[in-house]
Scaffold this active site. Sequence first.
Site, PDB file in Angstrom:
ATOM      1  N   HIS A 135       0.872  -1.182   0.000  1.00  0.00           N
ATOM      2  CA  HIS A 135       0.000   0.000   0.000  1.00  0.00           C
ATOM      3  C   HIS A 135       0.910   1.233   0.000  1.00  0.00           C
ATOM      4  O   HIS A 135       2.019   1.182   0.549  1.00  0.00           O
ATOM      5  CB  HIS A 135      -0.840  -0.041   1.279  1.00  0.00           C
ATOM      6  N   ASP A 212       2.998  -4.239   8.154  1.00  0.00           N
ATOM      7  CA  ASP A 212       1.799  -3.441   7.950  1.00  0.00           C
ATOM      8  C   ASP A 212       0.615  -4.369   8.185  1.00  0.00           C
ATOM      9  O   ASP A 212       0.289  -5.204   7.343  1.00  0.00           O
ATOM     10  CB  ASP A 212       1.808  -2.882   6.523  1.00  0.00           C
ATOM     11  N   GLN A 215      -4.516  -4.824   7.201  1.00  0.00           N
ATOM     12  CA  GLN A 215      -5.524  -5.778   6.702  1.00  0.00           C
ATOM     13  C   GLN A 215      -5.465  -7.123   7.417  1.00  0.00           C
ATOM     14  O   GLN A 215      -6.230  -8.021   7.071  1.00  0.00           O
ATOM     15  CB  GLN A 215      -5.336  -5.996   5.193  1.00  0.00           C
ATOM     16  N   LYS A 238     -10.703  -0.084  10.345  1.00  0.00           N
ATOM     17  CA  LYS A 238     -10.849  -1.284   9.512  1.00  0.00           C
ATOM     18  C   LYS A 238     -11.274  -2.483  10.345  1.00  0.00           C
ATOM     19  O   LYS A 238     -11.415  -3.586   9.829  1.00  0.00           O
ATOM     20  CB  LYS A 238      -9.535  -1.584   8.791  1.00  0.00           C
ATOM     21  N   CYS A 378      -4.684   2.326  -3.806  1.00  0.00           N
ATOM     22  CA  CYS A 378      -3.444   2.859  -3.211  1.00  0.00           C
ATOM     23  C   CYS A 378      -2.287   1.885  -3.398  1.00  0.00           C
ATOM     24  O   CYS A 378      -1.434   1.736  -2.514  1.00  0.00           O
ATOM     25  CB  CYS A 378      -3.612   3.185  -1.733  1.00  0.00           C
TER      26      CYS A 378
HETATM   27  N1  PMP Z   1      -1.856  -0.567   4.625  1.00  0.00           N
HETATM   28  C1  PMP Z   1      -2.820  -1.282   4.052  1.00  0.00           C
HETATM   29  C2  PMP Z   1      -2.513  -2.675   3.586  1.00  0.00           C
HETATM   30  C3  PMP Z   1      -4.099  -0.735   3.926  1.00  0.00           C
HETATM   31  O1  PMP Z   1      -5.072  -1.455   3.357  1.00  0.00           O
HETATM   32  C4  PMP Z   1      -4.343   0.572   4.383  1.00  0.00           C
HETATM   33  C5  PMP Z   1      -5.702   1.217   4.221  1.00  0.00           C
HETATM   34  N2  PMP Z   1      -6.277   1.049   2.972  1.00  0.00           N
HETATM   35  C6  PMP Z   1      -3.292   1.263   4.983  1.00  0.00           C
HETATM   36  C7  PMP Z   1      -2.061   0.676   5.092  1.00  0.00           C
HETATM   37  C8  PMP Z   1      -3.467   2.648   5.506  1.00  0.00           C
HETATM   38  O2  PMP Z   1      -4.410   2.668   6.536  1.00  0.00           O
HETATM   39  P1  PMP Z   1      -4.984   4.072   7.068  1.00  0.00           P
HETATM   40  O3  PMP Z   1      -5.441   4.813   5.842  1.00  0.00           O
HETATM   41  O4  PMP Z   1      -6.102   3.664   7.949  1.00  0.00           O
HETATM   42  O5  PMP Z   1      -3.883   4.744   7.776  1.00  0.00           O
END
Ligand code: PMP
Length: 421
Positions: A135, A212, A215, A238, A378
């Site tokens: 991401h 990270d 998910q 999430k 993203c």
């Molecule tokens: N890493 C991953 C794998 C994600 O799916 C996301 C959110 N789509 C993020 C990081 C970032 O999370 P946040 O926008 O809640 O900070």
Amino acid sequence: MTAGAVAAAPVTSPLDVERIREDFPILRETVNGRPIVYLDNAASTQKPRQVIDAIVRHYERDNANVHRGIHELSNRATDAYDAARQRVAALLGITDTAELVWTRGATEALNLVAYAWGMNRLRPGDEILLSVLEHHSNLVPWQLVAQRTGARLRFLEIDDQGRLELSMLDDLLTERTKIVSLTHVSNALGTVNPIREIAAKAKAAGALMVVDGAQSAPHLPVDVPSLGADFYAFSGHKMCGPTGIGGLWGRRDVLEAMAPFHGGGDMIEWVELESSTYAPIPAKFEAGTPNVAGAVGLAAAADYLGGLGRDAILAHERALVAYAVQRLREIPDLQLLGPRDLSERSGVVSFTLADIHPHDLATILDNEGVAIRAGHHCTQPLMKCLGVGSTARASFYLYNTSAEVDALVDALHRARGLFGY
Ligand code: PMP
């Protein structure tokens, strides 16, 4: 289908989904005159009444600043805030609560490591190992750090099913590798990476291991310290919690050896005009008035998920994804992305349908009340690797039903018809 209703279930789930749906007021909403079918859970999940009530109760009864007042409300807010850390830590298997730092979410948690560790320690020639699955939150902070420190980014590639090419690890991990930062679960493809195995290799090579977990915390029964990593980042929104709160777990010795990220109130021990000493962890990394209501709300979410059972949530999602994949395969010209072995993926199903643009698909589905995500999620470098500009993504959670999978599939058939296929 009426709100809260579940059709004859071709999915065997350990969860009482019909009852669970009663906890989520938003699932009674209609969109374009139809009951909402919310399949955008990888972006953000809905909130149960228990979380909403905890936040309202906090503001109605306990609200004040924490760790400062000598009055009743401040004491109540402080107690609730401190207890929230313990409740969230318990869900994630974290026994030393000082190792759990509140952040705004996974993005801020990853930036914390990149800046407070990476920016201070990396030197020209050092290497940061990432993957093409990442991401942007686990990519751009490292780009910024690499540009300023002269460190170099290296990347693990993926196979045609979106699984990491682990055979590259032995070549990529060298004495130059100072950080390995990887997603546990891909938000775009659902791939579950073998983090324990990779963390063991990273540590053996003397690198810091960052995970990270945005998910994985919501979907897998993760026992964070036992992953063998040094850091684990996650987001509350999430996992049924509110937005604006998440966390970074870090190994005590690593956190203690690090310089602060932000400066301000609450993170200090003693302040002089020219210099300061800092509070012990986790306060050292939590400058300013914290998101108290967010922490309280996330703790309610942690209790909720823990009450349902982490294994049961995973089993429910696995059954739903298996059903979704089986039904989506019925649609001609639909191409599924990600691992074919469903034990290697979580509750995300990414696909393309003929040459219909995923944005058009998502718009047509929205007209039918079905919320999916379309775009690059993203993960622009990943899209480039896969040779697609974007994908459509349905992502499931504990309140989704097989009837909702059917609604998705029916809407996709109609979309195909509209485009003359
Ligand atoms: N890493 C991953 C794998 C994600 O799916 C996301 C959110 N789509 C993020 C990081 C970032 O999370 P946040 O926008 O809640 O900070």
